[in-house]
Design an enzyme around this catalytic site. Structure first.
Site, mmCIF file in Angstrom:
data_model
loop_
_atom_site.group_PDB
_atom_site.id
_atom_site.type_symbol
_atom_site.label_atom_id
_atom_site.label_comp_id
_atom_site.label_asym_id
_atom_site.label_seq_id
_atom_site.Cartn_x
_atom_site.Cartn_y
_atom_site.Cartn_z
ATOM 1 N N LYS A 139 -8.998 2.060 -2.564
ATOM 2 C CA LYS A 139 -9.266 1.449 -1.260
ATOM 3 C C LYS A 139 -10.698 1.765 -0.845
ATOM 4 C CE LYS A 139 -7.091 1.110 3.340
ATOM 5 N NZ LYS A 139 -5.919 1.543 4.134
ATOM 6 N N GLU A 199 0.834 -1.199 0.000
ATOM 7 C CA GLU A 199 0.000 0.000 0.000
ATOM 8 C C GLU A 199 0.878 1.263 0.000
ATOM 9 O OE1 GLU A 199 -3.521 1.915 2.871
ATOM 10 O OE2 GLU A 199 -2.221 0.311 3.615
ATOM 11 N N CYS A 227 -5.195 -3.230 2.280
ATOM 12 C CA CYS A 227 -5.076 -3.246 3.743
ATOM 13 C C CYS A 227 -6.420 -3.423 4.449
ATOM 14 C CB CYS A 227 -4.351 -1.979 4.222
ATOM 15 S SG CYS A 227 -3.524 -2.206 5.820
#
Length: 570
Positions: A116, A41, A152
């Site tokens: 994300k 990330e 994540c």
């Protein structure tokens, strides 16, 4: 298809340097026959970039660097790179101006960009400050294989595993519904004790539940107070780990996806940590090494008292930077015991570091003379005791300034919690190495270091802890025994237990109340402390956001155990 995981250690803001790391990993992956390379990330800018993201020129430079990286990559290799992308609809929707994104680079171009979806705003995370959440499931097709992309936090919302949902969507479930062949997760997940075991259990649940092979790529390295352990791994549909990268170091591992079996094949699996002390030691060494390197320090200095805390910090510094780059300063006062000097010298000999003795008796007398009239008619107390610590702090800062050294402070978490430390004295420094390590864990780590040979002198381990600021002083003159104190602090700080719950666990209510008051009163000290390396899930750093001016702890005992939310106070 061979898939490579690049476990990278970026420096925040170093766009050219981070791009070069990705490029070198890509060349290695291509040489090993990989078709796809995964990076963590925000691998292009480093995580967490924090308010650098508010600088438009930084965001623009990231875009330019990404385009150049795409052109520089080896042919026939697709690469997933962590970056940011502008939210072009922000001015219409009122949303944030950026997405936390993963870019798919191939054939010299940015082919696709994925956003994300779940943005954490707890502990050290504050992503809603900068990012707009993505709204759709992310996947791409490479050589007829559908690969789902998560970033994540997207992995951390399985309602069956947690027993609840923290967000309205589960990106893993959405990708399973689409029917992708493989799910990858690109992470920058900070370290805390035992977290890797937890990640593996959590990912195993998702792999088995959705019958999905999964690959987890994590950042490694220290960035300010945060340490990233790496430990990237891959799991097959049965929830078995088929590959694991090493912890606390850069690494590149290659796994293979079998199109016929629709699953990942077994590969190299690095051993798990030998113990909690083993992983904490590795984390602290990496944290010091990277903090010094990324802040452009090559040498460190610290005060050596002959006590266990400074002994542990010195050992960490040597492991991180080499004995030739560590300087220990002994500053005995008239109250220092003979063994404080001999133990510190024995430690320096065991570690092979240079040690310098600077007695402070004359300086103490100078301060006493200067303050004689002002302090006339008063008794010797905390102010005079703290002068010794502040004299030492001044000397250490002078040495650090003169020679360009990084000053390491040596206070532990137990002391930081209750304020058993001196502002502008032993709290001086550029990095608080063990400020998230409780005193009982300090002892445990030192025994771990001595498992093969004596590094920490045995007398340091045997003697009662003491600040030695007055004759015959020991820590337990002011504090409960550390075994009791650390358990109370664990319950209050980490477990968020009430005073009643802590007492119900077997602790003296008088001691519990006293500890609560000490923790509250010390908040102003912690606010002025240097950054400290985070190794637990509740550290006194980025994720600790307590008010300084607050009466809650002072008033709480006026409330019954099950009081209404708004009781009347007399």
């Amino acid at each position: 298809m061979k898939i490579a995981i690049a476990q990278l250690n970026p420096t925040i803001g170093d766009l050219p340097g981070n791009a070069q790391q990705i490029l070198e990993a890509a060349k290695q992956a291509a040489a090993e026959g990989a078709r796809l390379l995964l990076t963590p990330e925000l691998s292009l800018c480093g995580y967490p970039p924090r308010d650098l993201l508010l600088n438009p020129s930084f965001v623009a430079a990231m875009g330019v660097t990404l385009q150049q990286l795409a052109q520089d990559l080896p042919p026939n290799l697709a690469v997933l790179v962590g970056t940011v992308e502008e939210n072009l609809k922000a001015h219409i929707t009122g949303g944030k101006s950026l997405f936390n994104s993963i870019a798919l680079l191939e054939e010299g171009q940015v082919k696709q960009v994925f956003h994300k979806r779940l943005l954490p705003t707890y502990d050290v995370f504050d992503e809603r400050r900068y990012f707009e959440p993505g709204l759709q499931a992310n996947y791409f097709t490479l050589d007829n294989i559908d690969i789902g992309v998560t970033i994540c936090e997207d992995l951390w919302n399985d309602e069956e595993f947690w027993g609840k949902r923290s967000y309205t969507v589960n990106p893993i479930a959405d990708l399973a519904i689409i029917g992708v062949d493989l799910i990858v997760n690109l992470s920058a997940s900070p370290y805390s004790v035992g977290k890797q075991q937890f990640r593996e259990v959590m990912l195993r649940h998702s792999a088995v539940r959705f019958q999905q092979p999964m690959i987890y790529a994590n950042q490694v390295g220290g960035n300010d107070d945060l340490i990233f352990d790496g430990c990237s791994f891959a799991m097959n549909r049965q929830g078995e780990i088929i590959s694991r990268a090493s912890g606390f170091t850069t690494d590149l591992v290659v796994v293979e996806f079998d199109e016929t079996q629709q699953d990942l094949k077994s590969a190299t699996v690095a051993s798990p940590f030998a113990s909690e002390d083993d992983e904490i030691w590795q984390a602290l060494v990496l944290g010091v090494r990277d903090y010094a390197r990324k802040c452009r320090f090559s040498k460190v200095v610290l005060g050596l008292s002959g006590g266990i805390d400074s002994s542990l910090v010195a050992a960490i510094a040597v492991a991180a930077l080499g004995k030739e780059n560590v300087l220990g300063i002994l500053m005995p006062s008239p109250y220092s015991s003979e063994h404080s000097i001999s133990d510190a010298l024995a430690l320096s000999e065991n570690l092979g570091i240079k040690a310098q003795i600077l007695p402070i008796a004359n300086l103490m007398q100078s301060f006493d003379r200067s303050l004689a009239d002002m302090f006339a008619g008063t008794e010797f107390g905390i102010a005079e005791e703290n002068l010794q610590s502040r004299i030492r702090g001044n000397l250490l800062m002078a040495i650090a300034n003169k020679f360009g050294y990084l000053l390491l402070s040596t206070g532990n978490k137990s002391e930081m919690a209750v304020g058993y430390c001196t502002l502008y004295g032993d709290m001086n420094g550029g990095l608080a190495v063990i400020s998230d390590v409780p005193k009982t864990r300090v002892y445990s780590l030192c025994h771990y270091l001595n498992r093969d040979r004596e590094i920490i002198p045995q007398n340091v381990l045997n003697k009662a802890p003491s600040a030695e600021l007055k004759p015959g002083q020991v820590d337990q003159d002011s504090l409960p025994p550390y075994e009791i104190l650390d358990d109370i602090l664990q319950r209050l700080i980490h477990n968020h237990q009430s005073a009643d719950q802590v007492v119900a666990a077997g602790h003296d209510p008088v001691i519990v109340d006293r500890v609560i008051q000490m923790v509250a009163r010390a908040e102003f000290k912690r606010r002025q402390a240097p950054p400290g390396l985070k190794i637990t899930d509740r550290a006194f750093g980025t994720g600790w956001r307590m008010p300084i001016a607050s009466n809650w702890f002072a008033l709480k005992n006026a409330y019954p155990a099950k009081a209404s939310p708004t009781p009347t106070l007399k």
